[in-house]
Design a protein around this motif. Structure first.
Motif, PDB file in Angstrom:
ATOM      1  N   LEU A  32      24.098 -58.103  -0.831  1.00  0.00           N
ATOM      2  CA  LEU A  32      23.036 -57.725   0.105  1.00  0.00           C
ATOM      3  C   LEU A  32      23.366 -56.417   0.826  1.00  0.00           C
ATOM      4  O   LEU A  32      22.468 -55.651   1.169  1.00  0.00           O
ATOM      5  CB  LEU A  32      22.752 -58.850   1.090  1.00  0.00           C
ATOM      6  CG  LEU A  32      22.065 -60.071   0.480  1.00  0.00           C
ATOM      7  CD1 LEU A  32      21.909 -61.177   1.516  1.00  0.00           C
ATOM      8  CD2 LEU A  32      20.720 -59.711  -0.134  1.00  0.00           C
ATOM      9  N   SER A  33      24.647 -56.148   1.033  1.00  0.00           N
ATOM     10  CA  SER A  33      25.007 -54.865   1.655  1.00  0.00           C
ATOM     11  C   SER A  33      24.708 -53.706   0.698  1.00  0.00           C
ATOM     12  O   SER A  33      24.234 -52.651   1.123  1.00  0.00           O
ATOM     13  CB  SER A  33      26.464 -54.847   2.096  1.00  0.00           C
ATOM     14  OG  SER A  33      27.344 -54.803   0.994  1.00  0.00           O
ATOM     15  N   VAL A  34      24.971 -53.908  -0.585  1.00  0.00           N
ATOM     16  CA  VAL A  34      24.642 -52.879  -1.580  1.00  0.00           C
ATOM     17  C   VAL A  34      23.125 -52.671  -1.623  1.00  0.00           C
ATOM     18  O   VAL A  34      22.631 -51.545  -1.639  1.00  0.00           O
ATOM     19  CB  VAL A  34      25.201 -53.266  -2.967  1.00  0.00           C
ATOM     20  CG1 VAL A  34      24.653 -52.360  -4.064  1.00  0.00           C
ATOM     21  CG2 VAL A  34      26.724 -53.236  -2.956  1.00  0.00           C
ATOM     22  N   LEU A  35      22.383 -53.779  -1.608  1.00  0.00           N
ATOM     23  CA  LEU A  35      20.923 -53.699  -1.611  1.00  0.00           C
ATOM     24  C   LEU A  35      20.418 -53.039  -0.321  1.00  0.00           C
ATOM     25  O   LEU A  35      19.482 -52.245  -0.345  1.00  0.00           O
ATOM     26  CB  LEU A  35      20.310 -55.088  -1.784  1.00  0.00           C
ATOM     27  CG  LEU A  35      18.797 -55.142  -1.908  1.00  0.00           C
ATOM     28  CD1 LEU A  35      18.285 -54.269  -3.059  1.00  0.00           C
ATOM     29  CD2 LEU A  35      18.356 -56.599  -2.108  1.00  0.00           C
ATOM     30  N   GLY A  36      21.055 -53.350   0.799  1.00  0.00           N
ATOM     31  CA  GLY A  36      20.690 -52.726   2.071  1.00  0.00           C
ATOM     32  C   GLY A  36      20.853 -51.216   2.026  1.00  0.00           C
ATOM     33  O   GLY A  36      19.994 -50.474   2.514  1.00  0.00           O
ATOM     34  N   GLU A  37      21.942 -50.750   1.429  1.00  0.00           N
ATOM     35  CA  GLU A  37      22.151 -49.304   1.289  1.00  0.00           C
ATOM     36  C   GLU A  37      21.047 -48.676   0.446  1.00  0.00           C
ATOM     37  O   GLU A  37      20.571 -47.588   0.758  1.00  0.00           O
ATOM     38  CB  GLU A  37      23.525 -49.007   0.671  1.00  0.00           C
ATOM     39  CG  GLU A  37      24.694 -49.341   1.566  1.00  0.00           C
ATOM     40  CD  GLU A  37      24.741 -48.525   2.840  1.00  0.00           C
ATOM     41  OE1 GLU A  37      24.292 -47.355   2.850  1.00  0.00           O
ATOM     42  OE2 GLU A  37      25.223 -49.056   3.859  1.00  0.00           O
ATOM     43  N   ARG A  38      20.643 -49.376  -0.601  1.00  0.00           N
ATOM     44  CA  ARG A  38      19.561 -48.866  -1.453  1.00  0.00           C
ATOM     45  C   ARG A  38      18.247 -48.802  -0.669  1.00  0.00           C
ATOM     46  O   ARG A  38      17.479 -47.847  -0.815  1.00  0.00           O
ATOM     47  CB  ARG A  38      19.412 -49.752  -2.683  1.00  0.00           C
ATOM     48  CG  ARG A  38      20.566 -49.560  -3.660  1.00  0.00           C
ATOM     49  CD  ARG A  38      20.649 -50.607  -4.726  1.00  0.00           C
ATOM     50  NE  ARG A  38      19.483 -50.685  -5.586  1.00  0.00           N
ATOM     51  CZ  ARG A  38      19.322 -51.633  -6.498  1.00  0.00           C
ATOM     52  NH1 ARG A  38      20.244 -52.564  -6.675  1.00  0.00           N
ATOM     53  NH2 ARG A  38      18.237 -51.655  -7.244  1.00  0.00           N
ATOM     54  N   CYS A  39      17.987 -49.816   0.147  1.00  0.00           N
ATOM     55  CA  CYS A  39      16.761 -49.834   0.961  1.00  0.00           C
ATOM     56  C   CYS A  39      16.743 -48.672   1.950  1.00  0.00           C
ATOM     57  O   CYS A  39      15.728 -47.992   2.101  1.00  0.00           O
ATOM     58  CB  CYS A  39      16.636 -51.150   1.722  1.00  0.00           C
ATOM     59  SG  CYS A  39      16.258 -52.568   0.691  1.00  0.00           S
ATOM     60  N   VAL A  40      17.851 -48.458   2.622  1.00  0.00           N
ATOM     61  CA  VAL A  40      17.932 -47.376   3.605  1.00  0.00           C
ATOM     62  C   VAL A  40      17.768 -46.025   2.905  1.00  0.00           C
ATOM     63  O   VAL A  40      17.030 -45.154   3.383  1.00  0.00           O
ATOM     64  CB  VAL A  40      19.258 -47.446   4.393  1.00  0.00           C
ATOM     65  CG1 VAL A  40      19.479 -46.191   5.218  1.00  0.00           C
ATOM     66  CG2 VAL A  40      19.262 -48.686   5.280  1.00  0.00           C
ATOM     67  N   LYS A  41      18.416 -45.878   1.770  1.00  0.00           N
ATOM     68  CA  LYS A  41      18.274 -44.632   1.010  1.00  0.00           C
ATOM     69  C   LYS A  41      16.818 -44.430   0.604  1.00  0.00           C
ATOM     70  O   LYS A  41      16.277 -43.338   0.737  1.00  0.00           O
ATOM     71  CB  LYS A  41      19.176 -44.672  -0.227  1.00  0.00           C
ATOM     72  CG  LYS A  41      19.125 -43.420  -1.046  1.00  0.00           C
ATOM     73  CD  LYS A  41      20.062 -43.505  -2.233  1.00  0.00           C
ATOM     74  CE  LYS A  41      19.966 -42.207  -3.032  1.00  0.00           C
ATOM     75  NZ  LYS A  41      20.600 -42.290  -4.320  1.00  0.00           N
ATOM     76  N   TYR A  42      16.182 -45.489   0.130  1.00  0.00           N
ATOM     77  CA  TYR A  42      14.775 -45.404  -0.268  1.00  0.00           C
ATOM     78  C   TYR A  42      13.913 -44.980   0.921  1.00  0.00           C
ATOM     79  O   TYR A  42      13.072 -44.100   0.803  1.00  0.00           O
ATOM     80  CB  TYR A  42      14.315 -46.753  -0.817  1.00  0.00           C
ATOM     81  CG  TYR A  42      12.906 -46.751  -1.341  1.00  0.00           C
ATOM     82  CD1 TYR A  42      12.649 -46.473  -2.677  1.00  0.00           C
ATOM     83  CD2 TYR A  42      11.825 -47.017  -0.509  1.00  0.00           C
ATOM     84  CE1 TYR A  42      11.356 -46.465  -3.169  1.00  0.00           C
ATOM     85  CE2 TYR A  42      10.524 -47.004  -0.989  1.00  0.00           C
ATOM     86  CZ  TYR A  42      10.298 -46.730  -2.320  1.00  0.00           C
ATOM     87  OH  TYR A  42       9.014 -46.711  -2.790  1.00  0.00           O
ATOM     88  N   ALA A  43      14.138 -45.611   2.069  1.00  0.00           N
ATOM     89  CA  ALA A  43      13.330 -45.300   3.261  1.00  0.00           C
ATOM     90  C   ALA A  43      13.518 -43.851   3.689  1.00  0.00           C
ATOM     91  O   ALA A  43      12.552 -43.150   3.988  1.00  0.00           O
ATOM     92  CB  ALA A  43      13.696 -46.232   4.409  1.00  0.00           C
TER      93      ALA A  43
END
Length: 163
Positions: A32-43
């Motif tokens: 979930l931390s890896v996915l969180g980084e992807r979400c923040v990058k996307y945003a």
């Protein structure tokens, strides 16, 4: 926005034992931390599109981040936006703190016996910017929701690769 882990921990514990449950929970936080980084990058990267606002102070962009909550405790947080304040108007540390504080507030609305990824834009005025038709975090939420099946399959592969 939160992505909920619907795992029945009692059933997992019964089948796998306590050590396996602890290993699984550790891996869930890592994924979930890896996915969180992807979400923040996307945003943050998606903010350059035409539907985005001009972040004059850098505060709104810097308030975007995530927490991973497990069993009611914040296991990991990331609010490390690096948009420099323009003309001395922004405050990067304040924006990070507001983001973290808001994410923790959102976490209190969820069951304490699950694992969650919570991605937020922490500035109070984010909702006002979105109400004017600009995308602050909704596009990221939509991207996340539209790819849930893919992320679940990815998580399954992540678990298998870490065995």
């Amino acid at each position: 926005m939160a992505l909920k882990d619907n795992t029945n921990w009692a059933q997992v514990a019964y089948k796998l034992g306590t050590k396996a449950v602890l290993d699984y929970k550790t891996k869930a936080v890592k994924y979930l931390s890896v996915l969180g980084e992807r979400c923040v990058k996307y945003a943050r990267e998606d903010m350059s599109s035409a539907k985005h606002f001009t972040d004059r102070t850098g505060n709104l962009r810097n308030s975007i981040g995530y927490i991973v909550v497990q069993d009611g405790d914040v296991k990991l947080d990331s609010f490390v936006g690096d948009t420099p304040p323009s003309e001395g108007m922004g405050d990067m540390n304040m924006a990070h703190q507001k983001g973290l504080s808001y994410a923790e507030q959102v976490a209190r609305d969820y069951s304490p016996d699950k694992t969650y990824l919570i991605v937020v834009a922490g500035m109070d005025y984010a909702v006002c910017v979105e109400a004017k038709g600009f995308d602050v975090i909704t596009g990221t939420h939509d991207w996340l929701e539209s790819n849930v099946a893919s992320f679940r399959a990815e998580f399954k592969r992540f678990l298998q690769a870490m065995v």
